[in-house]
Design a protein around this motif. Sequence first.
Motif, PDB file in Angstrom:
ATOM      1  N   ARG A 143       0.765  -1.323   0.510  1.00  0.00           N
ATOM      2  CA  ARG A 143       0.426  -0.202   0.203  1.00  0.00           C
ATOM      3  C   ARG A 143       0.603   0.962  -0.378  1.00  0.00           C
ATOM      4  NH1 ARG A 143      -3.767  -2.920   3.788  1.00  0.00           N
ATOM      5  NH2 ARG A 143      -2.794  -1.381   5.626  1.00  0.00           N
ATOM      6  N   ILE A 146       2.214   1.591  -3.369  1.00  0.00           N
ATOM      7  CA  ILE A 146       1.618   2.429  -4.571  1.00  0.00           C
ATOM      8  C   ILE A 146       1.212   4.058  -4.057  1.00  0.00           C
ATOM      9  CG2 ILE A 146      -1.033   2.302  -5.596  1.00  0.00           C
ATOM     10  CD1 ILE A 146      -0.475  -1.317  -4.735  1.00  0.00           C
ATOM     11  N   LEU A 147       0.630   3.664  -3.238  1.00  0.00           N
ATOM     12  CA  LEU A 147       0.407   5.356  -2.650  1.00  0.00           C
ATOM     13  C   LEU A 147       1.706   6.822  -2.957  1.00  0.00           C
ATOM     14  CD1 LEU A 147      -1.355   7.609  -0.409  1.00  0.00           C
ATOM     15  CD2 LEU A 147       0.451   6.986   0.882  1.00  0.00           C
ATOM     16  N   SER A 149       3.772   6.059  -4.700  1.00  0.00           N
ATOM     17  CA  SER A 149       4.626   5.867  -6.965  1.00  0.00           C
ATOM     18  C   SER A 149       3.103   6.604  -7.488  1.00  0.00           C
ATOM     19  CB  SER A 149       4.891   4.539  -7.544  1.00  0.00           C
ATOM     20  OG  SER A 149       3.789   4.349  -6.855  1.00  0.00           O
ATOM     21  N   SER A 150       1.982   7.604  -6.638  1.00  0.00           N
ATOM     22  CA  SER A 150       0.992   7.622  -7.263  1.00  0.00           C
ATOM     23  C   SER A 150       1.017   8.022  -9.113  1.00  0.00           C
ATOM     24  CB  SER A 150      -0.058   7.347  -6.893  1.00  0.00           C
ATOM     25  OG  SER A 150       0.273   8.857  -6.161  1.00  0.00           O
ATOM     26  N   ASN A 151       1.823   9.286  -8.261  1.00  0.00           N
ATOM     27  CA  ASN A 151       2.523  10.606  -9.660  1.00  0.00           C
ATOM     28  C   ASN A 151       2.527   9.303 -10.956  1.00  0.00           C
ATOM     29  OD1 ASN A 151       0.565  11.958  -8.746  1.00  0.00           O
ATOM     30  ND2 ASN A 151       2.486  13.114  -7.518  1.00  0.00           N
ATOM     31  N   GLU A 157       9.298   4.382 -10.340  1.00  0.00           N
ATOM     32  CA  GLU A 157       8.460   4.441  -9.061  1.00  0.00           C
ATOM     33  C   GLU A 157       7.408   3.894  -9.739  1.00  0.00           C
ATOM     34  OE1 GLU A 157       6.654   8.318  -8.165  1.00  0.00           O
ATOM     35  OE2 GLU A 157       9.262   9.165  -8.826  1.00  0.00           O
ATOM     36  N   LYS A 161       5.263   0.527  -9.047  1.00  0.00           N
ATOM     37  CA  LYS A 161       3.465   0.362  -8.752  1.00  0.00           C
ATOM     38  C   LYS A 161       3.113  -0.314  -9.597  1.00  0.00           C
ATOM     39  CE  LYS A 161      -0.905   3.921  -9.703  1.00  0.00           C
ATOM     40  NZ  LYS A 161      -0.895   4.398  -9.813  1.00  0.00           N
ATOM     41  N   GLU A 165       1.220  -3.686  -7.888  1.00  0.00           N
ATOM     42  CA  GLU A 165      -0.632  -4.275  -7.972  1.00  0.00           C
ATOM     43  C   GLU A 165      -0.273  -5.383  -8.310  1.00  0.00           C
ATOM     44  OE1 GLU A 165      -1.969   0.507  -9.872  1.00  0.00           O
ATOM     45  OE2 GLU A 165      -1.043  -1.443 -10.666  1.00  0.00           O
TER      46      GLU A 165
END
Length: 485
Positions: A143, A146-147, A149-151, A157, A161, A165
């Motif tokens: 989590r 993922i948080l 590397s959201s951009n 990154e 991600k 996932e």
Amino acid sequence: MASQCGEAKTKTDSGSPSVVSHLAEAKNQVPWTPQPPFQILNKYASHIKRFRRGKIISPAPERTIGHFPRQELSADSILELAKMRLLQHTSQGTGDSNSGYPFSYEPDLSSENNKDVELTSYLLNAAEKFTNQQFDCAERLLRRCILLSSNADSPVERVVKFFAEALRERVDIERGKIDLHKNIFHLEDTLFDYHPAILALEQKLPSPQITQFTAIQAVLDGVGTARKIHLVDFGIKTGVHWSIMMQGLANQENCQLELLKITAVGTTKVRLDETGRRLSSFAESMNLPFLYKTVVSETKGLKKDSFEFDHDEVVAVYSGLCLWSQLAWPNQLKQFLQFIKNLNPCVIVVNEIEASTNTSIFMDRYHGALSFTIATLDCLDTCLKGDTIYRKIIEDVFFRAMIRNIITAEDEERIYRHAKISFWRELFAEFNIVGVELSDSSLYQARLLIKGNAAWNSCTGHEWKLHGYGVERNSITVDFCMEDP
């Protein structure tokens, strides 16, 4: 599927494959153009002619472009640093099993590099927790990955991600929260649906161009003087690589070619026919006598009588990124190789990705896939800077599917498999393969291609021996390894 053989004609498809993508605007067709290797080589034409006469005259050294005393860490260096940190903390027995080990920033690295190392460290630690069945801890680390590397600003990154996932889905599968369902992915159809993106990939990345050019040059070395040439291509895809062959034949002095025939093998006739129309048009522009045939079949259903061979033609076989799809079925792969050998070709060229994902040990293939993906996406980021949409298509459509399959699937449902060159050498040895050298001219021209593109200044070519099939005929496969930026 039963084999079918016939000339390519215009035919409409009854339906288009369903491919998940939010980048549909990039699927508009663009004019089909051949790859530019010969445009680059023309710059050094005089050197090549002298080389072929036995006098090797290298081009004058040029100033290295983009060289600075200090550079940021490459993606693969970041991965290695993260592995070292994980190994260090594991050996010292430090860190909280519920949250992973504490991360300390390196003052000599940039903030972006530090973030990449941190994310990669969390991802590697999560995989370790997963294999130890510490699912709660693994899920918390995933989590976080993922948080953060959201951009998806950097290639590292984006890789983190994708892997996070997929691994989180695997955790849910192990916990019984979701059922593992087979995700059917038709690679051949997808390649044509995203034709502009594939062309951008082939024309701007070093490895596709160099390996294709070297492979086709090896074919030319073997069959270039024949009057009738029959090329059998398994997995022809866009067919752009044969434009190199056509240009090479057209540029020969006193060319006495009577017929160039290509038999394309695939599972979707409408796609094969589309490639045939492009190649026929290009051959006409080169004023080459050309014939295009198709054999619509799965590789396991191939029959020799589906091919039309003439007694006076020289046969060459090209397998471009085709064998990996059969690694899940070793017996089927061996049958296919035996079938190829039974075609009695004078030249066989095999082009495959070298990566270690063909193993039942989860962590081994996890690390193998991570190393391959992180280096490749770093290369995409460097070479496709002006084509962000195409880069996203390649990553989201192809790499996301590959990563998900490698991590979540097992046994025969794990179809994305790649092997190291040592595996292929052992397999080919079962079919009486002997070593043959690549021609000096082929390697020299490959180096010129690298030199001719400033964006490839950090690309290195590793030359391997060819492998000959059979004793009575000088058949070869090409092993030309590339290290991308």
